[in-house]
Every structure is written in structure tokens, then in C-alpha cells.
Design an enzyme around this catalytic site. Structure first.
Site, PDB file in Angstrom:
ATOM      1  N   TYR A 150     -14.873  -3.519   9.157  1.00 31.05           N
ATOM      2  CA  TYR A 150     -13.528  -2.856   9.319  1.00 31.05           C
ATOM      3  C   TYR A 150     -13.045  -2.988  10.547  1.00 31.05           C
ATOM      4  O   TYR A 150     -11.786  -3.387  10.604  1.00 31.05           O
ATOM      5  CB  TYR A 150     -13.735  -1.268   8.862  1.00 31.05           C
ATOM      6  CG  TYR A 150     -12.490  -0.719   8.950  1.00 31.05           C
ATOM      7  CD1 TYR A 150     -11.521  -1.022   8.148  1.00 31.05           C
ATOM      8  CD2 TYR A 150     -11.975   0.382   9.806  1.00 31.05           C
ATOM      9  CE1 TYR A 150     -10.291  -0.406   8.446  1.00 31.05           C
ATOM     10  CE2 TYR A 150     -11.086   0.932  10.016  1.00 31.05           C
ATOM     11  CZ  TYR A 150      -9.802   0.602   9.307  1.00 31.05           C
ATOM     12  OH  TYR A 150      -8.685   1.030   9.603  1.00 31.05           O
ATOM     13  N   ASP A 193      -1.278  -6.490  -6.021  1.00 34.47           N
ATOM     14  CA  ASP A 193      -2.538  -6.687  -5.414  1.00 34.47           C
ATOM     15  C   ASP A 193      -2.499  -7.596  -4.338  1.00 34.47           C
ATOM     16  O   ASP A 193      -2.339  -9.067  -4.499  1.00 34.47           O
ATOM     17  CB  ASP A 193      -3.732  -6.887  -6.368  1.00 34.47           C
ATOM     18  CG  ASP A 193      -5.102  -6.790  -5.909  1.00 34.47           C
ATOM     19  OD1 ASP A 193      -5.283  -7.029  -4.615  1.00 34.47           O
ATOM     20  OD2 ASP A 193      -6.242  -6.733  -6.591  1.00 34.47           O
ATOM     21  N   ARG A 228      -1.278   0.577  -8.211  1.00 37.64           N
ATOM     22  CA  ARG A 228      -1.047   1.815  -9.007  1.00 37.64           C
ATOM     23  C   ARG A 228       0.158   2.109  -9.311  1.00 37.64           C
ATOM     24  O   ARG A 228       0.950   2.878  -8.436  1.00 37.64           O
ATOM     25  CB  ARG A 228      -1.944   3.020  -8.433  1.00 37.64           C
ATOM     26  CG  ARG A 228      -3.219   2.978  -8.589  1.00 37.64           C
ATOM     27  CD  ARG A 228      -3.945   4.079  -7.758  1.00 37.64           C
ATOM     28  NE  ARG A 228      -3.892   3.833  -6.366  1.00 37.64           N
ATOM     29  CZ  ARG A 228      -4.199   4.910  -5.608  1.00 37.64           C
ATOM     30  NH1 ARG A 228      -4.778   5.801  -6.022  1.00 37.64           N
ATOM     31  NH2 ARG A 228      -4.070   4.755  -4.203  1.00 37.64           N
ATOM     32  N   GLY A 264       0.811  -1.195   0.054  1.00 39.64           N
ATOM     33  CA  GLY A 264      -0.005   0.027  -0.034  1.00 39.64           C
ATOM     34  C   GLY A 264       0.957   1.389   0.174  1.00 39.64           C
ATOM     35  O   GLY A 264       0.439   2.402   0.665  1.00 39.64           O
ATOM     36  N   LYS A 310      -9.555  -5.218  11.898  1.00 38.00           N
ATOM     37  CA  LYS A 310      -8.586  -4.579  12.637  1.00 38.00           C
ATOM     38  C   LYS A 310      -8.277  -5.308  13.972  1.00 38.00           C
ATOM     39  O   LYS A 310      -7.261  -5.423  14.406  1.00 38.00           O
ATOM     40  CB  LYS A 310      -8.572  -3.083  12.930  1.00 38.00           C
ATOM     41  CG  LYS A 310      -8.515  -2.441  11.502  1.00 38.00           C
ATOM     42  CD  LYS A 310      -7.220  -2.732  10.644  1.00 38.00           C
ATOM     43  CE  LYS A 310      -7.128  -1.891   9.420  1.00 38.00           C
ATOM     44  NZ  LYS A 310      -5.872  -2.151   8.650  1.00 38.00           N
ATOM     45  N   GLU A 357      -5.648   8.725   1.685  1.00 33.69           N
ATOM     46  CA  GLU A 357      -7.100   8.795   0.798  1.00 33.69           C
ATOM     47  C   GLU A 357      -8.030   7.860   1.595  1.00 33.69           C
ATOM     48  O   GLU A 357      -9.391   7.343   0.914  1.00 33.69           O
ATOM     49  CB  GLU A 357      -6.706   7.748  -0.368  1.00 33.69           C
ATOM     50  CG  GLU A 357      -5.705   8.404  -1.393  1.00 33.69           C
ATOM     51  CD  GLU A 357      -5.235   7.744  -2.503  1.00 33.69           C
ATOM     52  OE1 GLU A 357      -5.554   6.654  -2.742  1.00 33.69           O
ATOM     53  OE2 GLU A 357      -4.513   8.417  -3.537  1.00 33.69           O
ATOM     54  N   PHE A 358      -7.797   7.481   2.759  1.00 39.99           N
ATOM     55  CA  PHE A 358      -8.666   6.505   3.703  1.00 39.99           C
ATOM     56  C   PHE A 358     -10.229   6.699   3.603  1.00 39.99           C
ATOM     57  O   PHE A 358     -11.037   5.760   3.374  1.00 39.99           O
ATOM     58  CB  PHE A 358      -8.150   6.434   5.035  1.00 39.99           C
ATOM     59  CG  PHE A 358      -8.878   5.442   5.892  1.00 39.99           C
ATOM     60  CD1 PHE A 358      -8.605   4.350   5.938  1.00 39.99           C
ATOM     61  CD2 PHE A 358      -9.933   6.133   6.899  1.00 39.99           C
ATOM     62  CE1 PHE A 358      -9.421   3.359   6.874  1.00 39.99           C
ATOM     63  CE2 PHE A 358     -10.624   5.257   7.659  1.00 39.99           C
ATOM     64  CZ  PHE A 358     -10.285   3.900   7.674  1.00 39.99           C
ATOM     65  N   GLY A 396      -5.527  12.191   9.188  1.00 38.65           N
ATOM     66  CA  GLY A 396      -5.955  12.752   7.891  1.00 38.65           C
ATOM     67  C   GLY A 396      -4.858  12.815   7.005  1.00 38.65           C
ATOM     68  O   GLY A 396      -3.687  12.381   7.124  1.00 38.65           O
ATOM     69  N   PRO A 404      -3.367   3.156  14.680  1.00 37.26           N
ATOM     70  CA  PRO A 404      -3.551   4.804  14.944  1.00 37.26           C
ATOM     71  C   PRO A 404      -5.172   5.015  15.183  1.00 37.26           C
ATOM     72  O   PRO A 404      -5.943   4.204  14.487  1.00 37.26           O
ATOM     73  CB  PRO A 404      -3.180   5.375  13.708  1.00 37.26           C
ATOM     74  CG  PRO A 404      -2.463   4.160  13.043  1.00 37.26           C
ATOM     75  CD  PRO A 404      -2.852   2.900  13.598  1.00 37.26           C
TER      76      PRO A 404
END
Ligand code: NDP
Ligand code: 8X3
Length: 252
Positions: free
Chosen positions: A147, A54, A33, A7, A151, A184-185, A181, A177
Site C-alpha cells: 500500500y 472500474d 457501484r 472513486g 502511494k 470505507e477505507f 475516518g 493525508p
């Protein structure tokens, strides 16, 4: 050291890769990407090696790790950072596909990368795996459903790995965390709604990706007998809250 970051095309992974390159490590920066990874390579120089990956593709994970090891030598540090939240609606309103994507990436992707890197680390008796968990894995909140559960897996898997690794020089740290900010989260979470994403951080002075990179860099400087099992991080503007009480008539 040879460090593989998943990532790395945005957010934490990008900042971690940049920081570790600047500290003299060779960083294999992976994500889907390639254009963004190539731009990062342009910034960091030849120490950053971009590779498309990926993490949901277990066969490609195994092949890429083997390819890197045969060309560049062993991976000393794995940063399992690739991950995402999709949706913050109540569980009963979320499409199954969103849940599946989170499980496939945050759990299975992290598992594939760990499975590819771990046996070599144990054989060499040297290595460190950083897993990106979240406060969402400890504290439930409305809309956190799958989500947060992924985690929680990251946290417990990290501790269980150490249980198997006791006495070995292979360290595992879950980094957890809170509000962070500049990545892209939240845009990803809200399926591209940038305005809604921006509201999450309004007037809050959140953590930044640089803070996460700084934390990993600081951990890497610890003496070899020290393992930090988990680190929970929040900005000073955030703290754990109260249990939710809905005041209404007693159920019939
Ligand atoms: P970003 O959305 O900014 O970055 C996510 C990265 O993951 C991107 O580089 C993306 O690259 C990559 N990624 C997503 N899916 C895949 C996949 N299937 N295979 C490979 N790479 C993938 O998120 P953050 O940097 O904010 O978050 C990073 C990690 O930290 C995540 O695990 C997140 O859950 C966790 N976290 C984030 C917090 C926050 O508030 N921001 C707080 C706590 C934890 P690409 O699309 O190019 O593949
Ligand atoms: C990201 C932090 O609080 O949005 O993992 O779940 S939170």
C-alpha cells in the site's frame, strides 16, 4: 468547470463530488457501484453525472473519457481518488492477490486515467490533476508494505508529471493525508471487519472526507501561476513517530 472524480461512491470521492457540485461545477462521479452514484446524483442534482467505471479497465477508462469529452466538452480537472489498502499484516503473510489489487487500482488505474486526460489538457494548455497519495507513501509502517509503495508511486509520478509540464498551465497536486475516518477505507483494508476498522479511529479525532474536499476546493481557488506539488495532511492527534527499535539479543 468539468471535473471527473474517480472513486466517488464513498469517502473522499463522494465528499469531493458533493462539494464541487455545490460550488457550481459539473462533476462526473465515477466508481463501480452505480446505485451509490445515483443516490449521490439525487442529492446533488443534474450537475452530478454518474458514470460506472472500474479504473483497472484501461480500455473502459479511455472510452469513457472520450465519450464524456464528445458529449460535454473537455475535462478540466481530474481527481484520481479511487484507491484502496488491502490488509495490514506483515508482507510475508499477505496474499499476492491483495498486492495485485492495490497495484492495479492505485497505480495502474491512476495511470490509465491520467493517460486519458493529460494530452487534451496539454493541447488546451489548461487543466489540473489531483492525485490521492498518502502519508504511507513517505513514512514506512508495519503492514504498510505494498500500500505504502503504491502511494510512493503516486507522489513521485505527480512530481515527474510536473517536470514534463513545466511552463504549461497544467497543474498536478499530490494530496497526502494521514489518519482519516468516516470512510470505507479501513473496512476494506480489513476485508469487512468493521469492529477492527473502528478501532483505528478510536479517541483520535481523525481527518474527515470533508477536510479533503475542503482542501481541493481551496486549492482550486489559487491563482493560475501557483502549483502546489504535494500536500501532507494529518489530524492534530497524529505526528510522525520514532524509528522502531526491537530490543533483543544480538543475532548469532
Ligand atoms: P473509501 O474506501 O471510502 O472509497 C474508495 C473509493 O474508491 C470508493 O468510491 C470505491 O468505489 C472506489 N474504488 C475502489 N476500487 C475501485 C476501482 N477498481 N475502480 C473504481 N473505483 C474504485 O476510501 P477513502 O475515501 O478513504 O480513500 C480514497 C483515496 O484516498 C484512496 O486512494 C486512499 O488510498 C486514499 N487515502 C485514504 C486515507 C484514509 O485514511 N481514509 C488516507 C490517505 C489516503 P466502488 O467500490 O464503488 O468502485
Ligand atoms: C491511509 C493512511 O496511515 O492508514 O493512506 O496508511 S494510513
Amino acid at each position: 468547470m468539468n471535473i471527473l472524480v474517480t472513486g466517488a461512491s464513498a469517502g473522499f470521492g463522494e465528499a469531493i463530488s458533493e462539494r464541487l457540485c455545490s460550488e457550481g461545477h459539473r462533476v462526473f462521479a465515477t466508481a463501480r457501484r452505480l446505485d451509490r452514484l445515483s443516490a449521490l446524483a439525487g442529492k446533488c442534482g443534474p450537475q452530478l453525472v454518474p458514470k460506472t467505471l472500474d479504473v483497472r479497465d484501461g480500455a473502459r477508462v479511455a472510452a469513457l473519457f472520450a465519450e464524456i469529452e464528445s458529449e460535454y466538452g473537455p475535462i478540466d480537472v481530474l481527481v484520481n481518488n479511487a484507491g484502496l489498502a488491502l490488509n495490514a499484516d506483515p508482507a510475508y503473510d499477505v496474499p499476492l492477490a491483495d498486492w495485485e489489487a492495490m497495484v492495479d487500482t492505485n497505480i495502474k488505474g491512476l495511470m490509465y486515467c491520467t493517460h486519458a486526460a493529460l494530452p487534451g489538457m496539454v493541447a488546451r494548455n489548461r487543466g489540473w490533476i489531483f492525485n490521492l497519495g498518502s502519508i504511507a507513501g513517505t513514512y514506512p509502517y508495519p503492514g504498510g508494505n505494498v500500500y505504502g509503495a503504491t502511494k510512493a508511486f503516486v507522489h513521485q509520478f505527480s512530481l515527474n508529471l510536473r517536470a514534463d509540464l513545466a511552463g504549461k498551465q497544467v497543474r498536478v497536486t499530490s494530496i497526502e493525508p494521514g489518519l482519516c475516518g468516516g470512510t470505507e477505507f479501513s473496512v476494506t483494508r480489513f476485508h469487512g471487519d468493521a469492529e477492527r476498522a473502528a478501532r483505528v479511529y478510536e479517541d483520535a479525532t481523525p481527518l474527515t472526507a470533508v477536510d479533503i474536499a475542503h482542501t481541493i476546493s481551496w486549492l482550486l481557488a489559487l491563482p493560475p501561476h501557483v502549483n502546489i506539488n504535494a500536500i501532507e495532511m494529518m489530524p492534530t492527534s497524529q505526528a510522525s513517530g520514532n524509528f522502531n527499535i526491537v530490543r533483543q539479543a544480538a543475532p548469532a
